[in-house]
Design a protein around this motif. Sequence first.
Motif, PDB file in Angstrom:
ATOM      1  N   PHE A  62       0.862  -1.179   0.000  1.00 53.96           N
ATOM      2  CA  PHE A  62       0.000   0.000   0.000  1.00 53.96           C
ATOM      3  C   PHE A  62       0.899   1.230   0.000  1.00 53.96           C
ATOM      4  O   PHE A  62       1.654   1.452   0.932  1.00 53.96           O
ATOM      5  CB  PHE A  62      -0.919   0.020   1.230  1.00 53.96           C
ATOM      6  N   ILE A  63       0.821   2.017  -1.069  1.00 60.53           N
ATOM      7  CA  ILE A  63       1.600   3.246  -1.188  1.00 60.53           C
ATOM      8  C   ILE A  63       0.876   4.381  -0.485  1.00 60.53           C
ATOM      9  O   ILE A  63       1.474   5.189   0.219  1.00 60.53           O
ATOM     10  CB  ILE A  63       1.843   3.584  -2.672  1.00 60.53           C
ATOM     11  N   SER A  64      -0.435   4.444  -0.672  1.00 61.77           N
ATOM     12  CA  SER A  64      -1.264   5.441   0.008  1.00 61.77           C
ATOM     13  C   SER A  64      -2.631   4.839   0.261  1.00 61.77           C
ATOM     14  O   SER A  64      -3.040   3.889  -0.418  1.00 61.77           O
ATOM     15  CB  SER A  64      -1.395   6.716  -0.835  1.00 61.77           C
ATOM     16  N   MET A  65      -3.307   5.402   1.255  1.00 58.61           N
ATOM     17  CA  MET A  65      -4.628   4.900   1.622  1.00 58.61           C
ATOM     18  C   MET A  65      -5.460   6.071   2.137  1.00 58.61           C
ATOM     19  O   MET A  65      -5.019   6.796   3.020  1.00 58.61           O
ATOM     20  CB  MET A  65      -4.481   3.826   2.705  1.00 58.61           C
ATOM     21  N   ASP A  66      -6.630   6.246   1.564  1.00 56.07           N
ATOM     22  CA  ASP A  66      -7.557   7.278   2.006  1.00 56.07           C
ATOM     23  C   ASP A  66      -8.861   6.584   2.374  1.00 56.07           C
ATOM     24  O   ASP A  66      -9.467   5.913   1.532  1.00 56.07           O
ATOM     25  CB  ASP A  66      -7.784   8.317   0.899  1.00 56.07           C
ATOM     26  N   ASP A 114       1.097  -4.504  -6.631  1.00 52.36           N
ATOM     27  CA  ASP A 114       0.872  -5.928  -6.420  1.00 52.36           C
ATOM     28  C   ASP A 114       1.768  -6.678  -7.397  1.00 52.36           C
ATOM     29  O   ASP A 114       1.570  -6.598  -8.606  1.00 52.36           O
ATOM     30  CB  ASP A 114      -0.602  -6.283  -6.645  1.00 52.36           C
ATOM     31  N   LYS A 115       2.784  -7.342  -6.825  1.00 51.97           N
ATOM     32  CA  LYS A 115       3.783  -8.043  -7.633  1.00 51.97           C
ATOM     33  C   LYS A 115       4.397  -7.099  -8.666  1.00 51.97           C
ATOM     34  O   LYS A 115       4.592  -7.455  -9.814  1.00 51.97           O
ATOM     35  CB  LYS A 115       3.177  -9.276  -8.283  1.00 51.97           C
ATOM     36  N   GLY A 116       4.667  -5.865  -8.245  1.00 52.14           N
ATOM     37  CA  GLY A 116       5.316  -4.883  -9.098  1.00 52.14           C
ATOM     38  C   GLY A 116       4.397  -4.060  -9.977  1.00 52.14           C
ATOM     39  O   GLY A 116       4.825  -3.085 -10.579  1.00 52.14           O
ATOM     40  N   ASN A 117       3.137  -4.428 -10.073  1.00 55.70           N
ATOM     41  CA  ASN A 117       2.177  -3.684 -10.894  1.00 55.70           C
ATOM     42  C   ASN A 117       1.471  -2.647 -10.037  1.00 55.70           C
ATOM     43  O   ASN A 117       0.814  -2.987  -9.054  1.00 55.70           O
ATOM     44  CB  ASN A 117       1.130  -4.631 -11.504  1.00 55.70           C
ATOM     45  N   ARG A 118       1.604  -1.384 -10.450  1.00 56.78           N
ATOM     46  CA  ARG A 118       0.956  -0.302  -9.701  1.00 56.78           C
ATOM     47  C   ARG A 118      -0.493  -0.160 -10.158  1.00 56.78           C
ATOM     48  O   ARG A 118      -0.780  -0.217 -11.364  1.00 56.78           O
ATOM     49  CB  ARG A 118       1.708   1.006  -9.910  1.00 56.78           C
ATOM     50  N   MET A 119      -1.378   0.015  -9.181  1.00 55.22           N
ATOM     51  CA  MET A 119      -2.798   0.164  -9.506  1.00 55.22           C
ATOM     52  C   MET A 119      -3.491   1.029  -8.470  1.00 55.22           C
ATOM     53  O   MET A 119      -2.994   1.203  -7.366  1.00 55.22           O
ATOM     54  CB  MET A 119      -3.469  -1.202  -9.596  1.00 55.22           C
TER      55      MET A 119
END
Length: 144
Positions: A81-85, A110-115
């Motif tokens: 988790f890079i950011s969470m709002d 998730d496994k290197g894929n940003r979403m």
Amino acid sequence: MKHLVFLLLVCSCFSLNSYGQSNKMIALKESIQQLHDAMLSGDSAKLDELTFDALTYGHSGGKIEGKDSLIHHLVTGETDFISMDVGDPAILISKRMAWVRLNLKAEITDKGNRMSADLKVLYVWIRENGKWKLFARQAVKMNS
């Protein structure tokens, strides 16, 4: 006089119940925040402390994880988790169980894929030895 004493007893019971409920509510909200902080930081000790041993953690894509798998993925960065709002949660507490509904927007790798994730989340918490623990979680994707 008997009626007055009875009325005072009834009122004090309601006051104690609402006082206890508010303490449970405060503790639950703190546990929710601590869980989110631990998910962002990958704090394995805190994740372990805040989750029930038989946790069932449902993702919006249908994947179901247990406690060990979830903690492993968050700690190793496989899921990060890079950011969470998180919006204001709706909470219902009944004795030692509680459900929490909230909207969650997050940036994840998730496994290197940003979403990006825009989810509705249901948490079920259980109070064990005076502490709230996440018992179950299910997420669904928000309609765009």
